[in-house]
Design a protein around this motif. Structure first.
Motif, short mmCIF file in Angstrom:
data_model
loop_
_atom_site.label_atom_id
_atom_site.label_comp_id
_atom_site.label_asym_id
_atom_site.label_seq_id
_atom_site.Cartn_x
_atom_site.Cartn_y
_atom_site.Cartn_z
N SER A 4 8.35 0.10 5.25
CA SER A 4 7.69 0.84 4.17
C SER A 4 8.45 2.11 3.81
CB SER A 4 6.25 1.19 4.59
OG SER A 4 5.64 1.99 3.59
N SER A 5 8.77 2.93 4.81
CA SER A 5 9.44 4.20 4.52
C SER A 5 10.89 3.99 4.09
CB SER A 5 9.37 5.13 5.73
OG SER A 5 9.92 4.53 6.88
N SER A 54 4.67 12.51 -3.51
CA SER A 54 4.03 11.77 -2.43
C SER A 54 2.52 11.98 -2.45
CB SER A 54 4.58 12.23 -1.07
OG SER A 54 5.95 11.95 -0.96
N LEU A 88 13.10 9.65 5.29
CA LEU A 88 12.36 8.89 6.31
C LEU A 88 11.45 9.82 7.10
CD1 LEU A 88 15.10 6.46 7.71
CD2 LEU A 88 13.26 5.94 6.09
N PHE A 132 8.47 10.57 4.79
CA PHE A 132 7.55 9.46 4.58
C PHE A 132 6.88 8.98 5.87
CE2 PHE A 132 10.39 8.51 0.75
CZ PHE A 132 9.58 9.24 -0.09
N GLN A 133 7.42 9.41 7.02
CA GLN A 133 6.78 9.09 8.30
C GLN A 133 6.02 10.30 8.85
OE1 GLN A 133 9.30 6.87 11.08
NE2 GLN A 133 10.37 5.91 9.37
N ARG A 162 10.84 3.07 0.40
CA ARG A 162 10.55 4.24 -0.43
C ARG A 162 11.72 5.20 -0.45
NH1 ARG A 162 5.23 6.61 1.93
NH2 ARG A 162 5.38 8.01 0.11
N ALA A 169 0.28 10.42 2.45
CA ALA A 169 1.62 10.22 2.99
C ALA A 169 2.19 11.53 3.53
CB ALA A 169 2.54 9.64 1.92
N ASP A 193 11.69 1.17 9.79
CA ASP A 193 10.35 0.96 9.25
C ASP A 193 10.44 0.48 7.81
OD1 ASP A 193 7.36 1.42 9.22
OD2 ASP A 193 7.99 2.75 7.59
#
Length: 264
Positions: free
Chosen positions: A162-163, A225, A146, A149-150, A166, A229, A160
């Motif tokens: 989206s993250s 990634s 997380l 991805f953030q 993933r 990202a 979140d």
């Protein structure tokens, strides 16, 4: 029969092909099906599309929420110490099958002796402890993903969508690594005895390997990634640090003297 060929005709039906009382919950009294006990209700073992994962298999093996099948018992009259627990199932889905699943796990000599002596709780406690440890490492890895991805921001939103989507997609490879040798590694610890220095040493080595698996998953996520990202080294550095910090916090009793990440 038509010559040397065997043929058959089939037709669909809404009727039950095998008459069975639904109140029996699949319990037929056969010798090979464990009975699952949940909240006082009993039903025959069922498997989902994940098959016999190490968690599910451990529950069956250690009779956690299960009444063992008669063929699962190791009686005192049975000679030898080489036993293998074989689980097979064809999984039913919605209008389809979810595949045939089979798993074979050799049972260590120490475990066989424990089952013969009725010390199932000893094996169950060890399995439960190791499953919980694997879950802690998985949680640390998930948080690190997380962070990655953030983009390594100061406040991580653990919800979140989206993250989290993933991150969760990456966790299967970690679970597969744990699953690959879960029981073999568990049998290494069983003879050492609970709470001993020898047991702690075996567990520590396994935890090191779990950390290595988690780092491999994180590295693969970093490499895969897109540039949008992972915009800077900060995201990667903070993700790796998040994994390291969470791991050593959760397992401080095993790595009390560790001050860096050079244990892998």
């Amino acid at each position: 029969m038509r010559g040397e060929h065997l043929g058959a005709l089939a037709v669909g039906t809404k009727a039950s092909r095998i008459a069975a009382n639904k109140a029996e919950n699949g319990i037929t009294g056969d010798a090979w099906t464990p009975i699952e006990i949940r909240q006082g209700d009993a039903k025959a073992l069922t498997i989902d599309a994940r098959g016999f994962s190490y968690r599910r298999f451990a529950d069956i093996l250690t009779r956690t929420r299960f009444r063992p099948a008669p063929l699962q018992e190791i009686g005192p009259e049975e000679e030898g110490e080489a036993f293998v627990l074989v689980c097979r199932a064809l999984v039913r889905g919605q209008g389809k099958t979810e595949g045939y699943h089979e798993r074979r796990v050799p049972i260590s000599r120490e475990a066989v002796r424990a089952f013969r002596r009725g010390e199932v709780e000893r094996v169950a406690a060890l399995a439960k402890s190791r499953i919980e440890d694997a879950a802690k490492v998985r949680g640390a890895l998930r948080f690190a993903l997380l962070v990655l991805f953030q983009n390594g921001k100061d406040q991580i939103d653990v919800r979140d969508p989206s993250s989290t989507r993933r991150a969760d997609a990456r966790l299967d490879s970690f679970e597969a690594a744990v699953d690959a040798d879960f029981f073999e590694r568990m049998w290494e610890e069983l003879p050492a005895g609970e709470g001993t220095v020898a047991a702690a040493a075996v567990r520590t080595e396994w935890l090191r390997d779990l950390l290595a698996h988690a780092r491999n998953v994180l590295a693969a996520a970093e490499a895969g990634s897109p540039r949008s990202a992972v915009r800077s080294y900060r995201a990667r550095a903070r993700a790796e640090e998040a994994l390291r910090r969470r791991f050593f916090k959760d397992f401080a009793s095993f790595f009390s003297t560790e001050v860096s990440d050079d244990v892998a």
